[in-house]
Each structure stands twice: as C-alpha cells, then as structure tokens.
Design an enzyme around this catalytic site. Structure first.
Site, PDB file in Angstrom:
ATOM      1  CG  ASN A  86      91.895  -7.196  -3.305  1.00 33.80           C
ATOM      2  OD1 ASN A  86      91.357  -6.707  -4.290  1.00 33.80           O
ATOM      3  ND2 ASN A  86      91.210  -7.532  -2.219  1.00 33.80           N
ATOM      4  CG  HIS A 180      87.579  -9.564  -1.398  1.00 30.68           C
ATOM      5  ND1 HIS A 180      87.963  -8.888  -2.537  1.00 30.68           N
ATOM      6  CD2 HIS A 180      88.327 -10.694  -1.384  1.00 30.68           C
ATOM      7  CE1 HIS A 180      88.900  -9.572  -3.170  1.00 30.68           C
ATOM      8  NE2 HIS A 180      89.140 -10.670  -2.487  1.00 30.68           N
ATOM      9  CB  CYS A 274      87.986  -2.283  -3.976  1.00 26.87           C
ATOM     10  SG  CYS A 274      86.771  -3.452  -3.349  1.00 26.87           S
TER      11      CYS A 274
END
Length: 296
Positions: A86, A180, A274
């Site tokens: 992110n 996401h 992630c």
C-alpha cells in the site's frame, strides 16, 4: 510446498515482467490495535512470535523463487507498515506514494519515501485524492487494474492518468471483505489472471472478461481465503492458501503454487501480496492525455 532455489533470470522466464525484487517491512511492530476493515478485531490477539516465523518463511520462499527482498525499517506505533503493497505505485525507478484514506496509516508513507530516496529513486507527489498504492492498482498488460470505493477514490485515477499517461481500468469494489483490488485480482502473466467475481460489480466483471484472455476464476471460498493475494515470481505463485482445484488450474497453465501460511497477518486483512511491494514494475504510457476508464 516450497520451490527449489532458482537464479533470478531463471525464476522469471516465461512469467510476468516483475517478481525479481520486492520491498518488505519486518513485523517487529505488527499488531491489531484498531479496526479499519472487517477482518480486524483488536480483541483478537496477534501471536508475535508466529508472525515473525511466517514472515521469515515468506521471505525464504520468495528468495528461493529468485526474488530479491529489500526492506524498509519498521517504525513503532505503525503496526500496518508491514503491508508495504500500500506504500505506492512503482514505475521503473519512480514511485508515486499512496495517500492513505485512514489516519492510522498515513504516517507510514513518509518513512517509506525516505527509504526510496536512500535507494536513489524519484519520489513523486501523492495523488490529490485517496489512493492506496499497489494494493489498489495492480500492473497488468502494461497498464493498471485499479480498485475504488472502500479505500481509494475513483478521482485519484483521473489525476494519475493525466500526470503519468498510464492506462488505468478503475473498477468499483463493493464487498467490504475485499477492500483492495489485490484481494480479488492477481495477474499471473500478460494474458492470465486469478479473478474473484464477487469482489466486483456486474459491469466490472464484464470489463475483466474483456481484459483478461485466460481468467482463473476463484470460488467465493478461495477468495475469502485470500488466494488472489499472491506474489508471482516467474512461474512460482506464492500464496496464503491453495485448494486442490485451484492448484490444478495453476499447474495446467505451467505455474507452481507455493503456499505460505501468513494467517497472523490475515487478522489484519492481509495476505502474501499485501506484505510485498514489487520494485521491478514498468508501466506503458499513453501518447496523449486520457481520463481513466471507470467501471461501476
């Protein structure tokens, strides 16, 4: 299953144009101390020792697949900094930092930008509207498949496309479990991707059907197990879970699943992808200004 060690050039042969290098952050300060998605419950304890073992295993598995792992130092008080996907959008040796939608994660970005500057990279200005990095903008076919709704704003992609000339397909995300786009979409190469239909609207599903020549469609159960949140290094697919059915689909296409248990990080809503930010992504640029295609 852990793949045998490969040289980087061998690991990427026949696979996508990324997977050679990733940025990660150790789980030194990882915990669930607040709730910003439906997976997070501060009352559910994180086993720190187990999280470290799982993170180390993920690093080892990636390195065995030929991936170079670089790190950014963890910072106290930033438990989600471990989710480096992110942090921003990479294009060559330029990174566009994320603009986090939740104040709990906003301070992460300055630390990651500092690390990129140490590496000699160009750090652009973040978008004007919320956009949560490569977790919500996945490279595919030279462009980006992006998500908006729960975290990122659709207007962010208009600005990014106008500034950089990137081809962006922005898809609305409607299920809060898949907040996401990298929880519902995982490119395997330039024509193949794992797709979780339940993460997208009817229009979004139709757009992906046009975009992806050879989709590997995930079941709802596979989606809930974060199967789409995988790291692809050449023909190796490093993933938090893989059903026998999905394993056969991947192997039939010449991919090798490598399962890494990252269940401690699942308590915060994260999987293998992630926990990594690909550093070897190069995006195509359109010849003329363009407004991002938005599919709702």
């Amino acid at each position: 299953m852990t793949p045998t060690s490969k040289a980087p050039e061998e690991a990427i042969e026949g696979g996508p144009g990324w997977g050679r290098s990733v940025l990660m952050c150790s789980p030194e300060h990882f915990d669930v101390t607040y709730s910003i998605n439906v997976w997070m419950d501060p009352d559910v304890r994180v086993d720190s020792d187990r999280a470290w073992r799982q993170w180390d295993d993920l690093v080892s598995t990636l390195e065995s697949a030929g991936t170079e792992v670089r790190t950014v130092p963890a910072e106290p008080g930033l438990p989600d900094m471990v989710f480096t996907a992110n942090a921003g959008i990479v294009d060559g040796t330029t990174v566009t930092p994320a603009r986090m939608s939740n104040p709990e994660r906003a301070p992460e970005i300055g630390h990651v930008c500092g690390r990129f500057e140490e590496l000699g990279w160009t750090v652009e200005q973040p978008p004007a509207a919320p956009q949560e990095g490569a977790g919500d903008a996945v490279a595919f076919g030279g462009g980006l498949v992006a998500g908006y709704g729960p975290r990122s704003a659709e207007s962010a992609y208009d600005g990014l496309r106008a500034r950089h000339g990137w081809a962006v397909t922005a898809l609305e995300l409607t299920d809060p479990r898949f907040y996401h786009v990298d929880l519902g979409f995982c490119p395997l190469d330039d024509r193949t991707a794992m797709v979780l239909p339940e993460a997208f609207t009817t229009a979004g599903r139709a757009e992906l059907a046009e975009l992806v020549e050879d989709p590997v469609v995930l079941t709802p159960e596979e989606g809930a197990a974060f199967c789409a949140n995988a790291v692809v290094a050449g023909r190796t697919v490093v993933m938090p879970h893989c059903t026998p059915r999905l394993g056969r689909e991947l192997e039939r296409r010449g991919f090798e699943p490598a399962v890494c248990d990252v269940s401690e990080f699942g308590k915060a809503g994260g999987g293998c992808r992630c926990l990594t930010l690909a550093l070897d992504v190069e995006l195509d640029r359109a010849a003329a200004p363009f407004t991002a295609e938005v599919v709702g």
